[in-house]
Design an enzyme around this catalytic site. Structure first.
Site, mmCIF file in Angstrom:
data_model
loop_
_atom_site.group_PDB
_atom_site.id
_atom_site.type_symbol
_atom_site.label_atom_id
_atom_site.label_comp_id
_atom_site.label_asym_id
_atom_site.label_seq_id
_atom_site.Cartn_x
_atom_site.Cartn_y
_atom_site.Cartn_z
ATOM 1 N N SER A 107 0.843 -1.189 0.000
ATOM 2 C CA SER A 107 0.000 0.000 0.000
ATOM 3 C C SER A 107 0.882 1.244 0.000
ATOM 4 C CB SER A 107 -0.940 -0.025 1.205
ATOM 5 O OG SER A 107 -1.707 1.149 1.294
ATOM 6 N N GLY A 108 1.589 1.476 1.114
ATOM 7 C CA GLY A 108 2.497 2.621 1.175
ATOM 8 C C GLY A 108 3.957 2.251 1.255
ATOM 9 N N HIS A 110 5.599 1.060 3.984
ATOM 10 C CA HIS A 110 6.233 1.433 5.253
ATOM 11 C C HIS A 110 6.517 0.246 6.162
ATOM 12 C CE1 HIS A 110 6.301 5.894 5.396
ATOM 13 N NE2 HIS A 110 5.406 5.767 4.433
ATOM 14 N N GLY A 178 -3.846 0.969 3.679
ATOM 15 C CA GLY A 178 -4.078 -0.473 3.643
ATOM 16 C C GLY A 178 -3.425 -1.212 4.785
ATOM 17 N N GLY A 179 -2.115 -1.069 4.928
ATOM 18 C CA GLY A 179 -1.409 -1.740 6.009
ATOM 19 C C GLY A 179 -1.670 -1.105 7.353
ATOM 20 N N HIS A 180 -1.794 0.228 7.381
ATOM 21 C CA HIS A 180 -1.972 0.954 8.641
ATOM 22 C C HIS A 180 -3.255 0.529 9.346
ATOM 23 C CE1 HIS A 180 -1.120 4.229 11.393
ATOM 24 N NE2 HIS A 180 -2.308 4.772 11.173
ATOM 25 N N TYR A 474 4.656 -2.065 13.917
ATOM 26 C CA TYR A 474 6.105 -1.864 14.024
ATOM 27 C C TYR A 474 6.772 -3.224 13.852
ATOM 28 C CZ TYR A 474 4.910 2.691 16.087
ATOM 29 O OH TYR A 474 4.410 3.948 16.314
#
Length: 532
Positions: A107-108, A110, A178-180, A474
């Site tokens: 998605s991003g 990160h 998406g992941g967040h 994290y």
């Protein structure tokens, strides 16, 4: 399904003769032909496929790699698909299963450990960067946001419709929703409104069978699992429906930096007692780092107390005088602004930046890093912080720091089983150390990784126990990983209980029901019963 169109043939022929990877050209061609055959528009999908010999492959791959530690990784995808339509994802799922390729969803970009764009086995990336439409319904205080959108794009679109509506999620504007959302999503108004995932009210997901499901058709167990159970386990979430929250026309922010010479250690110690007890309209977090001292050639420790208060400055100063007078907060350290302006401020963007900066998802220059997380339930003694300072002053460690993110408020009120995210009442704050470095050698990388692992060991007596909790957003592979093939329940529960506590067992049951063959998997994905 459509047949292989004549317009697609030249594209495939060029690809077939230009590919060179760990496998032969024939499997590439078979996979690409499969994508064409199983997409509703073979011409459209041809424009969103990138292979290692494509001129844009490298730029597409590296654009969303947010941790440069993985820039030189040899674990590169067989193919990258940047879908513009759900049918492209359905085709990628079907063809990856048929050709025994793993699929990674980005998605991003990160993910701290790079799991959205790396794998030790042949794999395909489905990069959602083109699926980022956002529809805000200010009247009903809801929004639909596609999973490839960033938090910055989401906040911008909300502010377009209303300056008194917001959403409780993270502070970094380039993070993909998406992941967040999949891992929880904590932010500066989470003490007031909970996590991002606590405010998700519907979703669209493509499962391992290629079906597009919403909350009603997926059922409450799967809907529960995707709101905090981590990405890459249950399917591809392509859109979220979220509940927006109210904020006042004016909020107040401050950053109060104090060094060791200004009593930073005692202030941090005192902060631990009040941060989770403050009214839910305020959050005070802390960033602790090593900085240059006023004495030439020397370093010191600086604690930057940064805050968002859902109110005006005079109210804030009264509250601070009552609850945290030791900080000595002055009015000139505070600034009133709108909530959307506070997003720019907290995100560390230029103070004179326009709101358009939130739409810029171009990666900022960054350094390789390694991060960890812990939950603190009892105040850490001053002497323990002094031990951390000794480690921060080690001369061969470039940029050590840690964050302390306050909990309490709404976070204490939500049950730890309401979503897979279990870190609720009883947690004072997250302790999140990060180390980064500029030296581009393997030795430098190993030295800094060893340093943060030693710090993690040092912190053992002062953080949560049985299990030692960690935040799935994290990501930390030091906690344990799945085998590329068979993964036992015992093996997966080593890391799974740290992230999810007892919710891990329910996540396994949901996984077994919706993806029994374990198609959606990575080094820390939830395993089904069949893989025990």
């Amino acid at each position: 399904m459509t047949s292989l169109s004549s317009s697609m043939l030249p594209f495939l022929i060029c690809l077939l003769f230009s590919l060179s990877c760990v496998t032969s050209a024939r499997p590439h061609g078979d996979f690409l032909q499969c994508l064409s055959l199983h997409s509703e528009d073979s011409t459209a999908i041809s424009k969103v496929i990138y292979t290692p010999k494509n001129s844009s492959y490298s730029s597409i791959l590296h654009f969303s790699i947010r941790n440069p530690r993985f820039n030189s990784s040899e674990l590169k995808p067989f193919v990258i698909v940047t879908p513009t339509d759900a049918s492209h994802i359905q085709a990628a799922i079907h063809c990856s299963q048929k050709h025994k390729l793993e699929i990674r969803i980005r998605s991003g970009g990160h993910d701290f450990e790079g799991l959205s764009y790396m794998s030790t086995v042949p794999f395909v990336i489905v990069d959602l960067i083109n699926l980022r439409s956002i529809t805000v319904d200010a009247t009903n205080k809801t929004a639909w946001v596609q999973a490839g959108a960033t938090l910055g794009e989401l906040y911008y679109r909300i502010a377009e419709k209303s300056r008194t509506l917001a959403f409780p999620a993270g502070s970094c504007h380039t993070i993909g929703v998406g992941g967040h959302f999949s891992g929880g999503g904590y932010g500066m108004i989470s003490r007031k409104y909970g996590l991002a995932s606590d405010n998700v009210i519907d979703a669209q997901l493509i499962d391992a069978k290629g079906r597009i499901l919403d909350r009603e058709s997926m059922g409450e167990d799967l809907f529960w699992a995707i709101r905090g159970g981590g990405g890459q386990s249950f399917g591809v979430v392509i859109a979220w429906r979220i509940k927006l929250v109210e904020v006042p026309p004016k909020v107040t922010v401050f950053t109060a930096a104090r060094t060791l010479e200004q009593n930073a250690t005692k202030l941090i110690y005192r902060w631990q007692y009040i941060a989770n007890q403050l009214p839910e309209d305020i959050i005070i977090d802390v960033l602790v780092s090593r900085v240059n001292s006023s004495e030439e050639g020397k370093s010191t420790i600086q604690a930057a107390f940064f805050s968002l208060f859902l109110g005006e400055v005079d109210q804030l100063l009264l509250l601070m005088q009552e609850s945290f007078p030791e900080l000595g907060l002055a009015k000139d350290e505070c600034t009133e602004m709108s909530w959307i302006e506070s997003v720019i401020y907290i995100g560390g963007l230029p103070s004179n930046a326009s709101l358009n900066v939130l739409l810029d998802r171009t990666p900022q220059p960054s350094l390789p890093l390694k991060a960890k997380s812990d939950y603190v339930q009892e105040p850490i003694p001053e002497i323990a912080f002094e031990g951390i300072w000794k480690r921060f002053f080690e001369k061969d460690i470039e940029m050590p720091l840690f964050f302390m993110f306050a909990y309490g408020g709404k976070m204490d009120e939500i049950s730890e089983t309401s979503t897979p995210f279990p870190h609720r009442a009883g947690n004072r704050y997250i302790f999140a150390p990060v180390v980064s470095w500029s030296e581009e050698t393997k030795e430098a990388s190993q030295r800094h990784l060893a340093w943060i692992r030693r710090l993690y060991t040092y912190m053992t007596p002062y953080v949560s126990k049985n299990p030692r909790e960690a935040y799935v957003n994290y990501r930390d592979l030091d906690l344990g990983v799945n085998n590329p093939g068979y993964t036992s329940y015992k093996q997966a529960s080593i890391w799974g209980r740290k992230y999810f506590k007892n919710n891990f067992d329910r996540l396994v049951r949901v996984k077994t029901e919706v993806d029994p063959t374990n198609f959606f998997r990575n080094e820390q994905s939830i395993p089904p019963l069949s893989s025990w």
